[in-house]
Scaffold this motif. Structure first.
Motif, PDB file in Angstrom:
ATOM      1  N   GLU A  94      -2.215   5.159  -6.131  1.00 47.10           N
ATOM      2  CA  GLU A  94      -3.164   4.071  -5.893  1.00 47.10           C
ATOM      3  C   GLU A  94      -3.588   3.402  -7.195  1.00 47.10           C
ATOM      4  O   GLU A  94      -3.759   2.178  -7.256  1.00 47.10           O
TER       5      GLU A  94
ATOM      6  N   ASN B  54      -3.146   4.672   5.342  1.00 49.71           N
ATOM      7  CA  ASN B  54      -3.073   3.657   4.290  1.00 49.71           C
ATOM      8  C   ASN B  54      -1.759   2.888   4.444  1.00 49.71           C
ATOM      9  O   ASN B  54      -0.814   3.076   3.681  1.00 49.71           O
TER      10      ASN B  54
ATOM     11  N   TRP C 161       1.287   1.419   2.222  1.00 49.09           N
ATOM     12  CA  TRP C 161       2.374   2.247   1.698  1.00 49.09           C
ATOM     13  C   TRP C 161       3.423   2.483   2.775  1.00 49.09           C
ATOM     14  O   TRP C 161       3.134   2.435   3.968  1.00 49.09           O
TER      15      TRP C 161
END
Length: 207
Positions: free
Chosen positions: A156, A191, A194
């Motif tokens: 990240e 998330n 990704w």
């Protein structure tokens, strides 16, 4: 006596070259000619090509000969990898490839200044020797190898500095794939900016 790599990139320490299927990342499944250069000081302890680290073990080879070899295969895509290929000036090699309408892809940790002319840059940053800030915005894909849970934060951190168009991949380190893959699956579900990259060439048992 140590071999001297010319600064103009006309001779390069070639570990191996082979025609295969790209196994991971954005271009998974595509035929490509791989050029693996010797030499790396990034030092990933889980590296599966540690024999590439010592450039002295790999003969200096004419870039013109490498280009000629690449030309002989049906796919007009070359992947330059290592080791760490950006230890060397890749301007000459990539110029000669592109003059022949061969696309040039690189796989790099980004630890060294960018040279060469690229159709695609796969940036795979490593904690052992981090990437240069000037390379991050140029990456077509950011591919982070996940060895333990702290690598998600590392991923990240670097994702904040790439282009909004950069493809983001999390890839389980092969020796820990059984343990890490379920964690990546859950992370990507939570998330979704990704995606998962797998080393499909290892499942297919090809180079």
């Amino acid at each position: 006596m140590a071999q001297q790599v010319p600064e103009d990139g006309t001779l390069l320490p070639l570990m191996e070259e082979f025609y295969t299927i790209q196994g991971e990342g954005f271009h998974t499944g595509k035929a490509a000619y791989f050029i693996r250069l010797g030499g790396c000081d990034v030092g990933c302890h889980w590296c599966d090509v540690k024999e590439s680290w010592d450039a002295e073990l790999h003969p200096l080879t004419s870039a013109d000969q490498i280009v000629k070899n690449a030309e002989s295969f049906p796919s007009k895509t070359v992947v330059i990898t290592g080791g760490e290929p950006l230890l060397y000036n890749l301007d000459y090699l990539t110029t000669q490839l592109q003059k022949r309408d061969i696309k040039t892809f690189i796989e790099t940790s980004g630890a060294y200044p960018l040279s060469g002319h690229w159709d695609w840059i796969c940036l795979s940053p490593k904690k052992f020797k981090g990437p240069r800030p000037d390379i991050l915005p140029l990456a077509g894909e950011l591919k982070v190898i996940v060895f333990n849970t702290s690598d998600f934060a590392w991923a990240e951190e670097h994702a904040q500095h790439v282009s909004p168009l950069t493809k983001l991949y999390l890839q389980p380190e092969w020796s820990k794939a059984a343990e890490i893959t379920p964690l990546i699956i859950n992370y990507v579900k939570e998330n979704p900016h990704w995606e998962i990259s797998l080393q499909t060439h290892k499942y297919l048992n090809i180079p």
